[in-house]
Design an enzyme around this catalytic site. Structure first.
Site, PDB file in Angstrom:
ATOM      1  N   SER A  14       1.138  -1.054  -0.190  1.00 35.19           N
ATOM      2  CA  SER A  14       0.220   0.097  -0.239  1.00 35.19           C
ATOM      3  C   SER A  14       0.505   1.097   0.347  1.00 35.19           C
ATOM      4  CB  SER A  14      -0.886  -0.367   0.909  1.00 35.19           C
ATOM      5  OG  SER A  14      -1.782  -1.176   1.288  1.00 35.19           O
ATOM      6  N   GLY A  15       2.098   1.451   0.846  1.00 31.34           N
ATOM      7  CA  GLY A  15       2.740   2.949   0.798  1.00 31.34           C
ATOM      8  C   GLY A  15       3.424   2.718  -0.221  1.00 31.34           C
ATOM      9  N   THR A  42       0.811  -7.111   1.980  1.00 33.42           N
ATOM     10  CA  THR A  42       0.030  -7.437   2.844  1.00 33.42           C
ATOM     11  C   THR A  42      -0.788  -7.552   3.224  1.00 33.42           C
ATOM     12  OG1 THR A  42       2.740  -7.436   5.148  1.00 33.42           O
ATOM     13  CG2 THR A  42       0.215  -7.889   5.229  1.00 33.42           C
ATOM     14  N   CYS A  43      -1.172  -5.926   3.588  1.00 29.64           N
ATOM     15  CA  CYS A  43      -2.868  -5.699   3.209  1.00 29.64           C
ATOM     16  C   CYS A  43      -3.443  -6.013   2.600  1.00 29.64           C
ATOM     17  CB  CYS A  43      -2.769  -4.221   3.413  1.00 29.64           C
ATOM     18  SG  CYS A  43      -4.576  -3.110   3.414  1.00 29.64           S
ATOM     19  N   LYS A  51      -8.452 -10.694   5.245  1.00 31.61           N
ATOM     20  CA  LYS A  51      -9.022 -10.854   6.865  1.00 31.61           C
ATOM     21  C   LYS A  51     -10.380 -10.214   6.938  1.00 31.61           C
ATOM     22  CE  LYS A  51      -9.152  -7.768   9.357  1.00 31.61           C
ATOM     23  NZ  LYS A  51      -8.213  -6.833  10.175  1.00 31.61           N
ATOM     24  N   TYR A  99      -3.797  -2.960  -8.399  1.00 25.99           N
ATOM     25  CA  TYR A  99      -2.149  -2.286  -8.071  1.00 25.99           C
ATOM     26  C   TYR A  99      -1.803  -2.490  -9.253  1.00 25.99           C
ATOM     27  CZ  TYR A  99      -3.748  -1.441  -3.106  1.00 25.99           C
ATOM     28  OH  TYR A  99      -3.342  -0.470  -1.876  1.00 25.99           O
ATOM     29  N   ALA A 115      15.041  -6.379  -5.205  1.00 24.44           N
ATOM     30  CA  ALA A 115      16.198  -5.540  -5.118  1.00 24.44           C
ATOM     31  C   ALA A 115      16.692  -5.435  -4.189  1.00 24.44           C
ATOM     32  CB  ALA A 115      15.080  -4.167  -5.783  1.00 24.44           C
ATOM     33  N   TYR A 178      -2.921  -7.808  18.176  1.00 28.18           N
ATOM     34  CA  TYR A 178      -4.259  -8.185  17.125  1.00 28.18           C
ATOM     35  C   TYR A 178      -4.749  -9.062  16.001  1.00 28.18           C
ATOM     36  CZ  TYR A 178      -4.267  -2.612  16.497  1.00 28.18           C
ATOM     37  OH  TYR A 178      -3.890  -1.033  16.455  1.00 28.18           O
ATOM     38  N   GLY A 262       3.357 -11.694  17.231  1.00 30.52           N
ATOM     39  CA  GLY A 262       4.330  -9.827  16.803  1.00 30.52           C
ATOM     40  C   GLY A 262       4.978 -10.750  14.499  1.00 30.52           C
ATOM     41  N   ASP A 303       5.112  -0.158   7.156  1.00 28.83           N
ATOM     42  CA  ASP A 303       5.661  -1.212   8.693  1.00 28.83           C
ATOM     43  C   ASP A 303       7.657  -1.376   8.750  1.00 28.83           C
ATOM     44  OD1 ASP A 303       3.297  -1.459   8.968  1.00 28.83           O
ATOM     45  OD2 ASP A 303       3.063  -3.732   8.597  1.00 28.83           O
ATOM     46  N   THR A 311      -1.916   0.231   7.930  1.00 27.05           N
ATOM     47  CA  THR A 311      -2.778   0.815   6.503  1.00 27.05           C
ATOM     48  C   THR A 311      -2.209   2.143   5.777  1.00 27.05           C
ATOM     49  OG1 THR A 311      -2.620  -1.045   5.111  1.00 27.05           O
ATOM     50  CG2 THR A 311      -3.174  -0.442   3.755  1.00 27.05           C
ATOM     51  N   GLU A 440     -25.449   6.661  20.394  1.00 26.04           N
ATOM     52  CA  GLU A 440     -25.994   7.942  20.614  1.00 26.04           C
ATOM     53  C   GLU A 440     -25.385   7.995  22.014  1.00 26.04           C
ATOM     54  OE1 GLU A 440     -30.323   8.213  21.955  1.00 26.04           O
ATOM     55  OE2 GLU A 440     -30.694   5.878  21.204  1.00 26.04           O
TER      56      GLU A 440
HETATM   57  P1  NDP Z   1       0.755  -7.664  18.271  1.00 21.66           P
HETATM   58  O1  NDP Z   1       2.474  -7.250  18.809  1.00 21.66           O
HETATM   59  O2  NDP Z   1       0.176  -7.310  18.045  1.00 21.66           O
HETATM   60  O3  NDP Z   1       0.900  -9.238  18.910  1.00 21.66           O
HETATM   61  C1  NDP Z   1       1.418  -9.480  19.808  1.00 21.66           C
HETATM   62  C2  NDP Z   1       1.757 -10.949  20.798  1.00 21.66           C
HETATM   63  O4  NDP Z   1       2.159 -12.008  20.893  1.00 21.66           O
HETATM   64  C3  NDP Z   1       1.664  -9.935  22.025  1.00 21.66           C
HETATM   65  O5  NDP Z   1      -0.029 -10.250  22.789  1.00 21.66           O
HETATM   66  C4  NDP Z   1       2.348 -10.343  22.356  1.00 21.66           C
HETATM   67  O6  NDP Z   1       2.616 -10.606  23.999  1.00 21.66           O
HETATM   68  C5  NDP Z   1       2.846 -11.724  22.109  1.00 21.66           C
HETATM   69  N1  NDP Z   1       4.163 -12.366  21.718  1.00 21.66           N
HETATM   70  C6  NDP Z   1       4.839 -12.397  21.787  1.00 21.66           C
HETATM   71  N2  NDP Z   1       6.578 -12.399  21.576  1.00 21.66           N
HETATM   72  C7  NDP Z   1       5.917 -13.893  22.163  1.00 21.66           C
HETATM   73  C8  NDP Z   1       6.714 -14.629  22.550  1.00 21.66           C
HETATM   74  N3  NDP Z   1       7.717 -15.585  22.634  1.00 21.66           N
HETATM   75  N4  NDP Z   1       5.232 -16.282  23.425  1.00 21.66           N
HETATM   76  C9  NDP Z   1       3.718 -15.887  23.739  1.00 21.66           C
HETATM   77  N5  NDP Z   1       3.570 -14.567  23.000  1.00 21.66           N
HETATM   78  C10 NDP Z   1       4.368 -13.590  22.463  1.00 21.66           C
HETATM   79  O7  NDP Z   1       1.606  -8.337  16.509  1.00 21.66           O
HETATM   80  P2  NDP Z   1       0.043  -8.706  15.617  1.00 21.66           P
HETATM   81  O8  NDP Z   1       0.940 -10.204  15.347  1.00 21.66           O
HETATM   82  O9  NDP Z   1      -1.400  -9.041  16.266  1.00 21.66           O
HETATM   83  O10 NDP Z   1       0.221  -7.672  14.872  1.00 21.66           O
HETATM   84  C11 NDP Z   1       1.290  -7.075  14.321  1.00 21.66           C
HETATM   85  C12 NDP Z   1       0.907  -5.608  14.240  1.00 21.66           C
HETATM   86  O11 NDP Z   1      -0.470  -5.846  13.110  1.00 21.66           O
HETATM   87  C13 NDP Z   1      -0.622  -4.784  14.753  1.00 21.66           C
HETATM   88  O12 NDP Z   1       0.243  -3.411  15.711  1.00 21.66           O
HETATM   89  C14 NDP Z   1      -0.582  -3.729  14.287  1.00 21.66           C
HETATM   90  O13 NDP Z   1      -0.346  -2.756  14.403  1.00 21.66           O
HETATM   91  C15 NDP Z   1      -1.056  -4.276  12.549  1.00 21.66           C
HETATM   92  N6  NDP Z   1      -2.543  -5.102  12.573  1.00 21.66           N
HETATM   93  C16 NDP Z   1      -3.246  -4.286  12.755  1.00 21.66           C
HETATM   94  C17 NDP Z   1      -4.683  -4.920  11.978  1.00 21.66           C
HETATM   95  C18 NDP Z   1      -5.933  -3.951  12.081  1.00 21.66           C
HETATM   96  O14 NDP Z   1      -5.338  -2.464  11.799  1.00 21.66           O
HETATM   97  N7  NDP Z   1      -6.674  -4.555  12.100  1.00 21.66           N
HETATM   98  C19 NDP Z   1      -4.521  -6.089  12.178  1.00 21.66           C
HETATM   99  C20 NDP Z   1      -3.938  -6.938  12.303  1.00 21.66           C
HETATM  100  C21 NDP Z   1      -2.686  -6.195  12.561  1.00 21.66           C
HETATM  101  P3  NDP Z   1       2.835  -9.366  24.836  1.00 21.66           P
HETATM  102  O15 NDP Z   1       1.820  -8.316  24.929  1.00 21.66           O
HETATM  103  O16 NDP Z   1       2.751  -9.736  26.265  1.00 21.66           O
HETATM  104  O17 NDP Z   1       3.393  -8.727  24.412  1.00 21.66           O
END
Ligand code: NDP
Length: 452
Positions: A14-15, A42-43, A51, A99, A115, A178, A262, A303, A311, A440
């Site tokens: 997207s970016g 990704t998006c 999703k 795209y 690249a 998320y 993550g 990202d 996005t 409301e």
């Molecule tokens: P996040 O960083 O939001 O969450 C990762 C999760 O995994 C956390 O709960 C974290 O725990 C846990 N975790 C990390 N390492 C470990 C480990 N070693 N063992 C067990 N648990 C672990 O990542 P996501 O992958 O869910 O999403 C990435 C990003 O993508 C988001 O931050 C968001 O910016 C974007 N996104 C946005 C969406 C939207 O706008 N609707 C939808 C999907 C993604 P802890 O909290 O304890 O660190």
């Protein structure tokens, strides 16, 4: 010195696509873009779009039950994953075509290959040829990170979920962010027996606590088996399933395990360090407010910079980059008060400070109401929604707005305008309610439930 292009963009998400097309189409720059995978990033290909379509698919099961409560003679049938998946991928192919078309009609030359940088103005393509450019923009995004648990290789990530041959009967989702929470709702709605392990005390760390609490409660009400304070010790193959030993003392087999722990920036093997581009601890490219790296001709957005991984933010960063570099209007990216939605079931829409963040900064009043909305309560569902405002005692400004409700993503887009404009609680109060709606309540909360 003359260059092949004014701009070379690495990454067709997207970016990157937005920056390339605006630089070429509006600023008249000579632009090329390289993408090693599918256009849309990704998006479009493995994130927001598929999703959200899966969220829609998963919500129909509940709707059929509700329709019966409203007098309709309908019965829930079986979900045909194969039919849905075929249509889903057809839609993703169409969007990828859009795209590609956007780039072509704007005169952006594309290279369907990887690249990397060989000097501050030279890009080396996978076929061994090189191209030079006055500016290089890195928009390579991110990918799911694996937590490094024993048996990681038996699990899948969000990239794999859209390609499953069949829906599993049972799934374990690891993580509480998320992606974990959204897929827990989706798979549960599609009829998969869904278990979620999150290592912390409450899912969705960093968001408003009251909202997180209600989302977790509702996820459990909807049938998701959420285990807090729990994580995986190890995973081993068990026939076609995966046997999981966890810190809650259990050992269970699941058809599939989804790791949503993550994401990591795609900054590997781009030749960055050798050129002096600084990388952060997670591998993110370090940039200034204009998305410029330590090497003046190299910029990065989205990202891969790990600022706010959303996005619309990457798109904003791409636009600001073009304004700054090609239109002579230095434009920093405004990352303040960004509304966002998490497509859990119920949805969560949020903008601004959580109650916990705000009260660390200044004295606040909290306006909050939680209730059973008309539509689902008529259908005898126990589900509740939450409307919440965090208000500055001194300035009266609404510092945060948090909505947990069906359609909260749509609501927060509009509430976000008011909060971004600096609306006060009294501005909300003098706005007449739209009746009968859930939203409301956001303009009818008279008294604070607490001050902090
Ligand atoms: P996040 O960083 O939001 O969450 C990762 C999760 O995994 C956390 O709960 C974290 O725990 C846990 N975790 C990390 N390492 C470990 C480990 N070693 N063992 C067990 N648990 C672990 O990542 P996501 O992958 O869910 O999403 C990435 C990003 O993508 C988001 O931050 C968001 O910016 C974007 N996104 C946005 C969406 C939207 O706008 N609707 C939808 C999907 C993604 P802890 O909290 O304890 O660190």
């Amino acid at each position: 010195m003359s260059f092949d292009y004014d701009l070379f963009v690495i990454g067709g998400g997207s970016g990157g696509v937005r920056a390339a097309r605006v630089a070429a189409g509006e600023a008249g720059a000579r632009v090329a873009l390289a993408e090693e995978d599918r256009y849309g990033g990704t998006c479009v290909i493995r994130g927001c779009v598929p999703k959200k379509l899966m969220v829609f698919a998963s919500e129909y099961s509940g709707m059929v039950e509700d329709a019966r409560a409203y007098g309709w003679d309908v019965a829930p049938g079986a979900f045909d994953w194969g039919a849905f998946r075929g249509k889903l991928h057809g839609e993703l192919d169409r969007l990828e075509g859009v795209y590609r078309g956007i780039l072509k009609t704007n005169g952006v030359e594309t290279f369907d290959q990887r690249a990397r940088l060989s000097d501050p103005h030279t890009v080396e393509l996978a076929d061994g040829t090189t191209r030079t450019a006055r500016h290089i923009l890195i928009a390579t995004g991110g990918r799911p990170g694996l937590p490094g648990l024993p048996g990681d290789e038996f699990a899948m990530t969000s990239n794999d979920i859209f390609h499953m041959d069949s829906l599993p009967k049972s799934v374990l989702i690891v993580g509480g962010g998320y992606i974990a929470c959204e897929f827990a709702g989706i798979l549960n709605g599609l009829g998969v027996e869904t278990t979620q392990y999150y290592r912390g005390a409450q899912i969705l760390r960093g968001f408003d606590e009251e909202a997180r609490g209600l989302i977790c409660e509702e996820m459990c009400n909807n049938g998701i088996d959420v285990h807090l304070g729990t994580t995986v010790i190890d995973m081993v193959r068990d026939g076609d399933a995966v046997r999981v030993k966890a810190t809650n003392g259990t050992e269970r087999s699941f058809d599939k395990v989804l790791l949503a722990t993550g994401r990591v920036p795609n900054s590997d093997d781009l030749g960055l360090e050798a050129l002096g581009v600084e990388l952060g601890r997670k591998g993110q490219i370090v940039v200034d407010e204009y998305s410029q790296t330590a090497v003046p001709s190299i910029y990065a957005i989205g990202d891969v910079t790990d600022r706010m991984n959303l996005t619309p933010v990457a798109i904003r960063e791409g636009m600001a980059f073009v304004r700054t570099v090609f239109e002579g209007k230095p434009t920093p990216v405004d990352h303040d008060l960004i509304p966002t939605a998490i497509f859990t079931q119920p949805e969560f829409g949020t903008v601004g400070l959580s109650e916990e963040e705000a009260r660390e900064i200044e004295p606040v009043e909290i306006y909050s109401t939680s209730f059973r909305p008309m539509q689902t309560s008529f259908a005898d569902r126990p589900n509740r929604v939450l409307m919440k405002l965090v208000v500055s005692k001194a300035s009266r400004k609404v510092l945060g707005c948090h909505i947990v409700a069906p359609g909260a993503g749509e609501m927060i887009q509009l509430a976000g305008i008011a909060v971004k404009m600096g609306a006060t609680k009294e501005d909300f109060d003098r706005t007449v309610a739209v009746h009968p709606t859930m939203s409301e309540e956001i303009v009818t909360m008279r008294n604070p439930v607490r001050t902090a």
